[in-house]
Design a protein around this motif. Structure first.
Motif, mmCIF file in Angstrom:
data_model
loop_
_atom_site.group_PDB
_atom_site.id
_atom_site.type_symbol
_atom_site.label_atom_id
_atom_site.label_comp_id
_atom_site.label_asym_id
_atom_site.label_seq_id
_atom_site.Cartn_x
_atom_site.Cartn_y
_atom_site.Cartn_z
ATOM 1 N N SER A 1 0.854 -1.196 0.000
ATOM 2 C CA SER A 1 0.000 0.000 0.000
ATOM 3 C C SER A 1 0.881 1.234 0.000
ATOM 4 O O SER A 1 2.016 1.211 0.497
ATOM 5 N N PHE A 2 0.320 2.329 -0.531
ATOM 6 C CA PHE A 2 1.121 3.523 -0.789
ATOM 7 C C PHE A 2 0.307 4.772 -0.497
ATOM 8 O O PHE A 2 -0.931 4.736 -0.478
ATOM 9 N N ALA A 3 0.994 5.873 -0.279
ATOM 10 C CA ALA A 3 0.330 7.117 0.104
ATOM 11 C C ALA A 3 -0.670 7.552 -0.956
ATOM 12 O O ALA A 3 -1.777 7.991 -0.642
ATOM 13 N N LEU A 4 -0.280 7.439 -2.230
ATOM 14 C CA LEU A 4 -1.174 7.761 -3.337
ATOM 15 C C LEU A 4 -1.303 6.528 -4.223
ATOM 16 O O LEU A 4 -0.294 5.950 -4.636
ATOM 17 N N GLU A 5 -2.544 6.147 -4.498
ATOM 18 C CA GLU A 5 -2.787 4.970 -5.331
ATOM 19 C C GLU A 5 -3.770 5.313 -6.448
ATOM 20 O O GLU A 5 -4.690 6.089 -6.229
ATOM 21 N N ALA B 1 1.982 6.171 -9.421
ATOM 22 C CA ALA B 1 2.243 6.795 -10.721
ATOM 23 C C ALA B 1 3.628 6.420 -11.231
ATOM 24 O O ALA B 1 4.539 6.125 -10.447
ATOM 25 N N ALA B 2 3.785 6.438 -12.535
ATOM 26 C CA ALA B 2 5.097 6.198 -13.135
ATOM 27 C C ALA B 2 6.085 7.230 -12.614
ATOM 28 O O ALA B 2 5.758 8.408 -12.457
ATOM 29 N N GLN C 1 10.245 2.990 -7.354
ATOM 30 C CA GLN C 1 10.412 2.154 -8.540
ATOM 31 C C GLN C 1 11.888 2.092 -8.921
ATOM 32 O O GLN C 1 12.570 3.103 -8.999
ATOM 33 N N GLY C 2 12.369 0.879 -9.140
ATOM 34 C CA GLY C 2 13.761 0.689 -9.518
ATOM 35 C C GLY C 2 14.699 0.550 -8.338
ATOM 36 O O GLY C 2 15.890 0.269 -8.538
ATOM 37 N N GLU C 3 14.214 0.741 -7.115
ATOM 38 C CA GLU C 3 15.056 0.579 -5.927
ATOM 39 C C GLU C 3 15.142 -0.905 -5.590
ATOM 40 O O GLU C 3 14.125 -1.571 -5.356
ATOM 41 N N LYS C 4 16.361 -1.428 -5.520
ATOM 42 C CA LYS C 4 16.535 -2.877 -5.401
ATOM 43 C C LYS C 4 16.064 -3.441 -4.070
ATOM 44 O O LYS C 4 15.758 -4.636 -3.979
ATOM 45 N N ASN C 5 16.005 -2.635 -3.017
ATOM 46 C CA ASN C 5 15.633 -3.151 -1.705
ATOM 47 C C ASN C 5 14.177 -2.873 -1.342
ATOM 48 O O ASN C 5 13.817 -2.860 -0.166
#
Length: 309
Positions: free
Chosen positions: A255-259, A262-263, A268-272
């Motif tokens: 879950s995320f603050a805004l859903e 968005a691209a 996004q792209g963070e390995k951890n």
């Protein structure tokens, strides 16, 4: 002419529809905006709204003079303006516990994925690598898991974690009797002593940003963080900084603050980071349980078995 029920989604389980056979059902679609819901309420004047997606605030309520009850398709009702509903005499009900097994399993899946490097190792294997000689994953047995929020979902997750041999620390000022495997602790103790933390509390004005730069700094270095509750519980900028610095070892988030996300979101792209699109409660069984629960709850209000505020 049948009274109308508005569903803020594109579908409802057949078992729920059977319970609502005497009503006209209107669907708002998979991603309704406020103006869409207002327009549908003006056109159909529903007596009830089943909330799957989108926000239901004062403007939507005022567009439906016949509205008696707003029923959440699930347990979290933070997408409904409960103060506005109370002021208008509209009941707000939720299918509490209907998706508890599904969400608890998602939390466990994210915890295991973080501890066992499932995503990273899968990518390496598909790229032709064999990291047996260099990789070590984290064994959860004997480690401490802090569970914040001990309602139906939190308690079920606690039992799953205990079955792995984890020491379960729990914080919930509103919880009554707890499973024997849960040790009640203060929030400060939970931050300080947990090897992993899983959030299972509802989002309120009091706990928004519960995990922030200050509280993350109190945690053990390398702590695993799991959130299948609400994105607003976490200061996302602070979490990103904590993961990049190694203060948080891995974050598994549903879950995320805004859903929808968005691209270009910084996670996004963070390995951890291991991410899923708020689907913890979306299983075949939970879909039916939540739909049936939402239908039964609204019928209880309309039949007078549950009083409006």
């Amino acid at each position: 002419m049948s009274a109308t029920i508005l569903v803020t989604g594109a579908d409802l389980a057949p078992q729920a529809l059977a319970l609502l056979a005497d009503f006209k059902i209107v669907y708002a679609g998979p991603a309704p905006a406020e103006q869409d819901l207002v327009a549908l309420c003006r056109a159909h004047d529903p007596v009830a709204i089943i909330v799957r997606y989108g926000m239901v605030g004062a403007a939507v309520m005022d567009a439906a003079p016949a509205l008696k009850v707003i029923s959440k398709h699930g347990s979290g009702s933070d997408t409904i303006d409960k103060q506005a509903a109370q002021a208008r005499g509209i009941a707000v009900v939720a299918a509490v516990g209907a998706n508890a097994p599904a969400v608890a399993e998602q939390a466990l899946a994210l915890l295991l994925a973080c501890a066992k490097s499932v995503v990273a190792l899968d990518a390496r294997m598909h790229a032709g690598h064999w990291d047996k000689a260099t990789h070590k994953s984290l064994e959860l047995r004997g480690r401490s898991i802090g569970v914040v929020g001990l309602g139906a979902i939190g308690q079920r997750f606690a039992l799953l974690a205990a079955a792995l041999g984890m020491r379960v620390l729990g914080f919930d000022p509103h919880a009554g009797a707890l499973p024997a495997c849960v040790q009640r602790v203060s929030l400060e103790t939970l931050w300080r002593t947990s090897d992993a933390i899983s959030l299972h509390c509802p989002l309120t004005d009091d706990n928004r940003g519960l995990l922030n730069a200050r509280t993350l700094a109190q945690c053990k270095r390398g702590v695993l963080l799991i959130n299948t509750a609400r994105g607003g519980l976490i200061d996302e900028a602070a979490l990103l900084a904590a993961v990049r610095s190694g203060q948080v070892g891995m974050a598994g988030l549903d879950s995320f603050a805004l859903e929808p996300m968005a691209a270009g979101h910084p996670f996004q792209g963070e390995k951890n980071f291991i991410l899923s699109p708020h689907i913890g409660g979306v299983t075949d069984t939970a879909y039916v349980s939540m739909g049936v629960g939402a239908a039964r709850n609204l019928l209880a209000v309309l039949d007078g078995r549950v009083a409006a505020p």
